[in-house]
Motif scaffolding. Sequence first.
Motif, PDB file in Angstrom:
ATOM      1  N   SER A 154       0.843  -1.193   0.000  1.00 22.16           N
ATOM      2  CA  SER A 154       0.000   0.000   0.000  1.00 22.16           C
ATOM      3  C   SER A 154       0.876   1.240   0.000  1.00 22.16           C
ATOM      4  O   SER A 154       1.955   1.255   0.592  1.00 22.16           O
ATOM      5  N   ALA A 155       0.392   2.192  -0.646  1.00 24.92           N
ATOM      6  CA  ALA A 155       1.190   3.404  -0.779  1.00 24.92           C
ATOM      7  C   ALA A 155       1.395   4.095   0.550  1.00 24.92           C
ATOM      8  O   ALA A 155       2.265   4.927   0.695  1.00 24.92           O
ATOM      9  N   GLY A 156       0.615   3.752   1.473  1.00 18.92           N
ATOM     10  CA  GLY A 156       0.713   4.431   2.755  1.00 18.92           C
ATOM     11  C   GLY A 156       1.896   3.973   3.577  1.00 18.92           C
ATOM     12  O   GLY A 156       2.207   4.549   4.602  1.00 18.92           O
ATOM     13  N   GLN A 157       2.493   2.940   3.108  1.00 20.61           N
ATOM     14  CA  GLN A 157       3.623   2.451   3.893  1.00 20.61           C
ATOM     15  C   GLN A 157       4.884   3.203   3.555  1.00 20.61           C
ATOM     16  O   GLN A 157       5.118   3.566   2.407  1.00 20.61           O
ATOM     17  N   LEU A 158       5.631   3.391   4.549  1.00 22.85           N
ATOM     18  CA  LEU A 158       6.936   3.991   4.293  1.00 22.85           C
ATOM     19  C   LEU A 158       7.918   2.857   4.117  1.00 22.85           C
ATOM     20  O   LEU A 158       8.130   2.060   5.029  1.00 22.85           O
ATOM     21  N   ILE A 159       8.424   2.777   2.966  1.00 19.90           N
ATOM     22  CA  ILE A 159       9.373   1.704   2.716  1.00 19.90           C
ATOM     23  C   ILE A 159      10.694   2.319   2.294  1.00 19.90           C
ATOM     24  O   ILE A 159      10.763   3.106   1.355  1.00 19.90           O
ATOM     25  N   LEU A 160      11.701   1.970   3.037  1.00 22.13           N
ATOM     26  CA  LEU A 160      12.999   2.558   2.754  1.00 22.13           C
ATOM     27  C   LEU A 160      13.957   1.483   2.300  1.00 22.13           C
ATOM     28  O   LEU A 160      13.937   0.371   2.818  1.00 22.13           O
ATOM     29  N   PRO A 161      14.788   1.840   1.346  1.00 24.56           N
ATOM     30  CA  PRO A 161      15.795   0.848   0.938  1.00 24.56           C
ATOM     31  C   PRO A 161      16.738   0.614   2.113  1.00 24.56           C
ATOM     32  O   PRO A 161      17.042   1.544   2.867  1.00 24.56           O
ATOM     33  N   GLU A 162      17.179  -0.588   2.219  1.00 25.72           N
ATOM     34  CA  GLU A 162      18.034  -0.911   3.350  1.00 25.72           C
ATOM     35  C   GLU A 162      19.238   0.029   3.416  1.00 25.72           C
ATOM     36  O   GLU A 162      19.624   0.523   4.463  1.00 25.72           O
ATOM     37  N   CYS A 163      19.825   0.268   2.276  1.00 26.54           N
ATOM     38  CA  CYS A 163      21.036   1.096   2.246  1.00 26.54           C
ATOM     39  C   CYS A 163      20.743   2.535   2.633  1.00 26.54           C
ATOM     40  O   CYS A 163      21.640   3.282   2.965  1.00 26.54           O
ATOM     41  N   MET A 164      19.489   2.897   2.469  1.00 29.32           N
ATOM     42  CA  MET A 164      19.191   4.312   2.678  1.00 29.32           C
ATOM     43  C   MET A 164      18.255   4.531   3.842  1.00 29.32           C
ATOM     44  O   MET A 164      17.632   5.584   3.948  1.00 29.32           O
ATOM     45  N   LYS A 165      18.177   3.570   4.689  1.00 28.31           N
ATOM     46  CA  LYS A 165      17.155   3.752   5.696  1.00 28.31           C
ATOM     47  C   LYS A 165      17.520   4.866   6.668  1.00 28.31           C
ATOM     48  O   LYS A 165      16.656   5.398   7.356  1.00 28.31           O
ATOM     49  N   LEU A 166      18.781   5.250   6.661  1.00 35.91           N
ATOM     50  CA  LEU A 166      19.143   6.363   7.528  1.00 35.91           C
ATOM     51  C   LEU A 166      19.096   7.700   6.801  1.00 35.91           C
ATOM     52  O   LEU A 166      19.391   8.735   7.367  1.00 35.91           O
ATOM     53  N   LEU A 167      18.747   7.610   5.536  1.00 37.19           N
ATOM     54  CA  LEU A 167      18.747   8.840   4.762  1.00 37.19           C
ATOM     55  C   LEU A 167      17.889   9.924   5.417  1.00 37.19           C
ATOM     56  O   LEU A 167      18.325  11.073   5.559  1.00 37.19           O
TER      57      LEU A 167
END
Lengths: 1216, 738
Positions: free
Chosen positions: A1015-1028
């Motif tokens: 769902s678009a409502g989820q915040l999904i971050l790439p593992e490499c960039m989760k601290l972005l």
Amino acid sequence: MNVNQQTPMASPYGQPQPGYGQPGYGAGYPAPYAPYNNPASVYQPGAPPQGCSPYASFPSKAVAANPVSDLSSPLDLGPLRGPPTSVPAPVSAAPQAYSHYGQGEMQNGPPPGSQAPPRPAVSQPYNQGAVNLSGPPQPYPQQYGAPPPMQQVTNQMTGMQISTGPPTAAGPGYAPPHSSQPPTSAAYSIAPHPAYTQGPPPASMAPSQPPPPRDPAPPQPYYGGPPPPQHPASSASAAPLPPPPSSHQSFPPTSYPGPQAPLPAGPQAPLPPGPQAQPPYAQGPPPPGSQPHYAPAPPHAHGSYPAARGPPPPSQPGPYPPAGPPPTSAPPGHYQGTMPPQPPAGQPATYHSGPPPPRAQMPPSSMAQTNHLPPGPQGPPGPLGPPGPLQQPPPQPGMQGGYPPQQNGAFGQVRGPQPGYPGPYPGQQNYGPQAPAPAAQAQKRLDPDAIPSPIQVIEDDRVKTTEPFTTGVRGQAPPLVTSNFHVKDQGNASPRFVRCTAYNMPCTADMAKQSQVPLAAVIKPLATLPPDETPPYLVDHGEAGPIRCNRCKAYMCPYMQFIEGGRRFQCGFCSCVSDVPPHYFQHLDHTGKRVDCYDRPELSLGSYEFLATVDYCKNNKLPQPPAFIFLIDVSYNAVKSGMVNIVCQELKTLLDHLPRENPEMDSVVRVGFVTYNKVLHFYNVKASLAQPQMLVVSDVADMFVPLLDGFLVNVKESRMVIDSLLDQIPEMFADTRETETVFGPVIQAGLEALKAADCAGKLFVFHTSLPIAEAPGKLKNREDKKLIGTDKEKSLFQPQVGFYSTLAKDCVAQGCCVDLFLFPNQYVDVATLGVVPVSTGGSVYKYTYFQAQSDRERFLNDLRRNVEKPMGFDAVLRVRTSTGIRATDFFGSFFMSNTTDVELAGLDCDKTVTVEFRHDDKLSEETGALMQCAVLYTSCSGQRRLRVHNMAVNCCSQLADLYRNCETDTIINFFSKYAFRSVLTSPTKTVREGLVNQCAAILACYRKNCASPSSAGQLILPECMKLLPVYLNCVLKSDVLLPAADVSLDDRAYLRQLLSGMDVSESHVFFYPRLLPLMKLEGDSLPLAVRDSEERLSKGGAYLLETGLHLFLWVGANAQQELLLNIFGTPSFGQIDPNLTSLPVLDNPFSKRLREIVDAFRAQRSRYMKLIVVKQEDKAELIFRHFLVEDKNASGGASYVDFLCHMHKEIRQLLS
Amino acid sequence: MATFPEFISQNEERDGVRFSWNVWPSSRLEATRMVVPLAALLTPLRERPDLPPIQYEPVLCSRATCRAVLNPLCQVDYRAKLWACNFCYQRNQFPPTYTGISEVNQPAELLPQFSTIEYVVQRGPQMPLIFLYVVDTCMEDEDLQALKESLQMSLSLLPPTALVGLITFGRMVQVHELGCEGISKSYVFRGTKDLSAKQLQEMLGLTKPSAAQGARGQQAPQPPLSNRFLQPVQKIDMNLTDLLGELQRDPWPVTQGKRPLRSLGVAMSIAVGLLECTFPNTGARIMTFIGGPATQGPGMVVGDELKTPIRSWHDIEKDNAKYMKKSTKHYEALASRASANGHIMDIYACALDQTGLLEMKCCPNHTGGYMVMADSFNTSLFKQTFQRVFAKDEQGTFKMAFAATLEIKEIGTGGTCQWKMCGLDPSTTLALYLEVVNQHNAPIPQGGRGALQFVTQYQHSSGQRRIRVTTTARNWADAQTQIQSIAASFDQEAAAILMARLAVQRAESEEGPDVLRWLDRQLIRLCQKFGDYHKDDPNSFRFSETFSLYPQFMFHLRRSPFLQVFNNSPDESSYYRHQFVRHDLTQALIMVQPVLYAYSFNGPPEPVLLDSSSILPDRILLMDTFFQILIYHGEMVAQWRKAGYQEMTEYENFRHLLQAPVDDAQELLHTRFPMPRYIDTEHGGSQARFLLSKVNPSQTHNNMYNWGQESGAPILTDDVSLQVFMDHLKKLAVSSAA
């Protein structure tokens, strides 16, 4: 929408919660933990990629948690006060702490199973919610009316913080949620305080609830900018919604009750629980969402803290998880019982999906779930996700098994972070006490432990980095800068020399544009290597000079392909075929490699040096050894502050440490001395003189060097005269009354001296004040705080006169590097004074309000290091790339007269050049992308050399590959340099927005193209960039982009210039300072750092905070006597001298170790960090707090949690 | 009344004044018809050991436009205690201190023998003497070393209270701060940029005393800041000696084919500026020592490319000297600034090539400074000359005066005039050209006397301010009726020099031939007016005794380096002219017509004609041209000397003969300032050219056979001889066409 969502959420929550709670609780703490852990662990590992699907859950969880808590608390409080109190406490406190813990614990893994089950349940509910949402947007509106408060909040929360699946679906609805979220966030921030106060007693909670309502309001302001509009917009989109939104906002408090009622009835049941927190808790099921989190937390806390909890409990009661502990027992039980199940389920899922966020979110997730669920997205994702590819993964990820794969190897490791959690926990405990107040507030907050933790990521990487890093494999991302590792050069440059933002470059410009991921390399050409790594070999190709490609002039390197039996070679960059000179000929072996491949550094290594021939020298003349010229301000202020005396004393010893290549030999660097105020004094220190001679040049309008012979001398030969001079300078000017200074002529003087001596060199300028004396480069005081925040602000960063730019150009042409040491007592216009240093590869050091006593050490260490450090002069850096990409932009301290050659009058071992690449053609996956950075420079012994760094990266045609191999620290380094340069041309607001937009674009692109279709409502971050997001937030909050009221223009300009030369490791700690708890120092390893948030500080402890520029020792007001004795030798907090600049040398292991650590920290940085002792609640704490970058700051910078919400909202907007 | 020659010499002895005419024509028209203008040669500070200075101040005429000093020519009413000014006829009351005055009790200034009298002004502070050395460092080490030694030596010759300062220059200009402990300080200036006094003041930090002292309030008053650069010798003797000792040759590299960059113009400008802002109107001497031409900045006279030589007369004629005008302007501006402040500028130029004296001449010329030219600082010529600058009289005070101004009161010629000489020494002689303003139709009554009063104020080297007043008077005569007495009062020596000075001045601005033509015309007119002849009969021409030598002076003047630039560089010409216009009559005459003494076994040394016929093989000649002292050994004497006869006891008389001119030369050398070049040569020697170029070429390759005599030595020249010159003169004088 909200309503809908809420309802669904509620139901899901309720369901899951029970499950959670039961399992977890039932199992006892362990059990809950286990489940959480699992999810958490899962998240971490699998999180990034798969995250998407999980996101749905995550967001829901995280968001839900926070939002729910927040919203619920405020909203609920009003109506449900009774419950709220309980709820809030648990929610806020518990969720955060617990969730983290939970995750951490979850890693333990035992409960995965349990989680799994819950999730489905959750997802289902979500789905429902989602369905509702998606299907019936209308419902939302309708619902809005009623549910707004809770739902909105939740929605907002969800939307903001984590990618709530629902939002997407909601599309329009989301907006409103966002809006609501903002409030929530605001609420968060606000909430905390009130919460704290109120916190302690649950009863208070009830009262606190009222505050919650407030929260909503504040929230709005908070999100203020964005949210409000969004609301309308979103509502608009929702069509029906519009009205509701407004109502929602306002409603929250009042409406809540009403809405809630309905909600509860529906799926929202959970929500009510939220608000009702207490009840829910008690009930377990409804509140579960939120409570569960808490519950989990408590468990953790219990586990680790039990002992500690003693204290926390009290505090906890009110706000957070702490509540868990004390009340925990009771509520926890409930929560746990309820929570665990749900959260686990939800959280795990979400977390997994959004690896990074997951963890933190986990707890929230449970809460969020409710939120998320309502949004619908979650709902759908849930159902869909799990079944579908994406979501399924999440669940699986949740399962850990699934995630890891998605996340690449890294994920699994990432999970390591959880270990870090323990750290946070303690902090939490502290929190408890501190923030005990309102559970409600707590509830409002997104659980910080549920969002990606830098500490965790760093720790994970550190733990996993055990093997030496070999550079032979193309496209392999190196360990983080925070990890200790050994590098083996196998054909590419060591990450110590070159770090890239992406090790998998997109093949096409379109891809690159789509992803918005910057393609850049951070190059530190003369980096110092650790002693166990070999410095680049020096290769001599004889009189003909280095062998190069005929066309593109690339230097011989491992990418050159030898053909025709070794008689010719094909360039890896431009494919041109060149002849191998006879003296360089060598046969090839059966694989086509030269037989001597491994005997020659230039054929087998990534970094090496060539001896340059006379063709590479200025005027075709071998260079003279460089010279150092010391130019010392001797005006009244300089003398009075003690600077002159210190410099002169120090120089006497420092001159024995001039840089040299062979430690056995004397340095060939010549030195010269100048003092100045309104006029310049040159000194003739020729060895044959009995006494130095002073030559005064007062014609500053037309600078020249009054002497040739005897100005630049060999230290050894003129030692006596120099010593005599350095003894006399302070005496001569001891009674000076001159307060005016010049500056431009000072640099001109040094430049002219170098010109006259026909050599390159470095000027050390020790300067105190704004140069107002009549002379070229005269400046005016233009510090005008009124301009800050306006479009004219940028002018403050620009030099006020063009004189220095021209001068800088001349300096570069001569190879005259300028290092500026400033000792200002007021505005000196660093922006202008720094032009020359910055353009010549020099450094600016600033010692505001310099006091001999307290700043001596820092200054001297900086000076020593600066003088001694290896450096090259008169350098030209050029980056060549293989066909398809091109170096287009450069950042750093240098000058460019054309578009390709980076000219550095001086290049020392700490200076970094960041290069941005752009496509000008397609790249091929087979050959990858090559870059060769060649630096031509004059060594400190006067030898002309070429240092070559080669770097090859992969190219990819799949975006997923790109996102899998990125380096967030490097990206941040690039972003910050880009942004800091942009403030010269754009208002800071525009720059900030630009950063946020690009970041959102990056993450949205990932979300859209790489994450599972959750769902678009989820915040999904790439593992490499989760601290972005967290790092980006730090950049946005930096003094340059968002100044606090007490930050001077000079400071900002200083930092701006400083950053331009920073490498990744420096920029990392600069933006995200390292915060070490000092309660226990055992063994050789450092204590695990904690996150930069006040909540992590324990009143009873002491912390060391390192920013790369400052070193703070924070001492809690309740610090234990033993601790104080160990550190300060005094048992009482009150007796600690806040003006200490160095730690007392005490004969105890703790003190010893602490000093070792401090020394080690200082040794790591290119600048000496002055130690500042900060006593809690002392005035200085304000400064210290400024570096707690996860918190909101006084100048309006968002907290991490809030920013994450904001980012999520941006992403969702992009996606919709 | 004694003869005019006696009268003249007595006047010169007492007052240091010589007039071209000692009886003055009574109207303007007549004065102009005299051809030789009515003019005076005044040596203001002529040494008068017998004249004790008076320790009170002069009594001045009370009329504001007159202010003449009470003198022996005034009419005094002893009873009324009144005196009448003999210039404006104003009646003045004697000041109270003169109450005891009576016929028998006259103050000195009323005594006829005190027509020249010196007053000491007691008012005002005693001013220190100031010597500012401006030293070029672009020279060979040997030269520099010699210069340094000379300078160090000079310190010991200065009175202990004198202030000294040091400026050195090469590519840069350094103003040295004196008396620094430990570190020696100097202020450095770029050699290419001229600075105004104000700028300089700021840059040297000389503006601050008021501000700084104000700020310090009660603190002990600081010594004036200028002390940093100008300090009493006694205080910084050692320091300055060391400083001079450490002076290094200008360190800036001089590449092949280049001249060193020498910032002379700026250095002098800074020196002037420094004194201007520290000691205005105080006697000071800027002593500039240069080893070559200024090659950069304002005042440069030649570029630094060796391939372009320094301007020659030829270049100047062709208007090819591109730096000359600008440079001259620069130095002229400096000279006027310096003289405005009463500062003297000396130039000591020691180089083989020209140093730009042509451009700089105005500095010493306008400020009464010395100009010394030599080949090297390492020559006795420079060393001795320099030492002689600091010569002292019996009282141990320098024979130099500072910040001098001269005022003239004259009756009938238009009131008061003032000049500023700055530097004066006992031999400094001024030429004053007077104008009779009375119209022809209102001549001054017969029997009247014209009075002149010269008032010279100066700072004595003891620091005292002094005023020397010379009052003199001459008879008026109607040129129509008393032309004989006027002619008889002609002082041909003074007239020759006065005319020569006029010619030299013209030569500065006009082409050489024009000046000669003018000079010739004047001579012819004089001959026509005062000669005794029949028209168109050259042989009938006769000149009275008072005019007889005049044409000869003119003949030698025409050949002198003051008017002839051939064979002289512009610098040399400037140097010669400078010396010519400042020395007294005797010296000037030597310059115009060198004296020649002959030494032989035939008798005691005797003056001989400056003629080629005086060059005989058995003679030793000693020629004094003022600039050179030349000993010439005749052919035979030279051979004897070569054979070593002087070593033999039996030829001791020959040794004595050889020694005699040397002793005489030494005597001259010791008294002459600047020290002349000493030349010892012989027949056929290359340096004999100096002699040959001076003597009257009565025998040349053109006419030697006509003379057919053995005596004398023919000169290889096309120049006309005195005989030819006189013949032409007569012809022209009697010509009715003229």
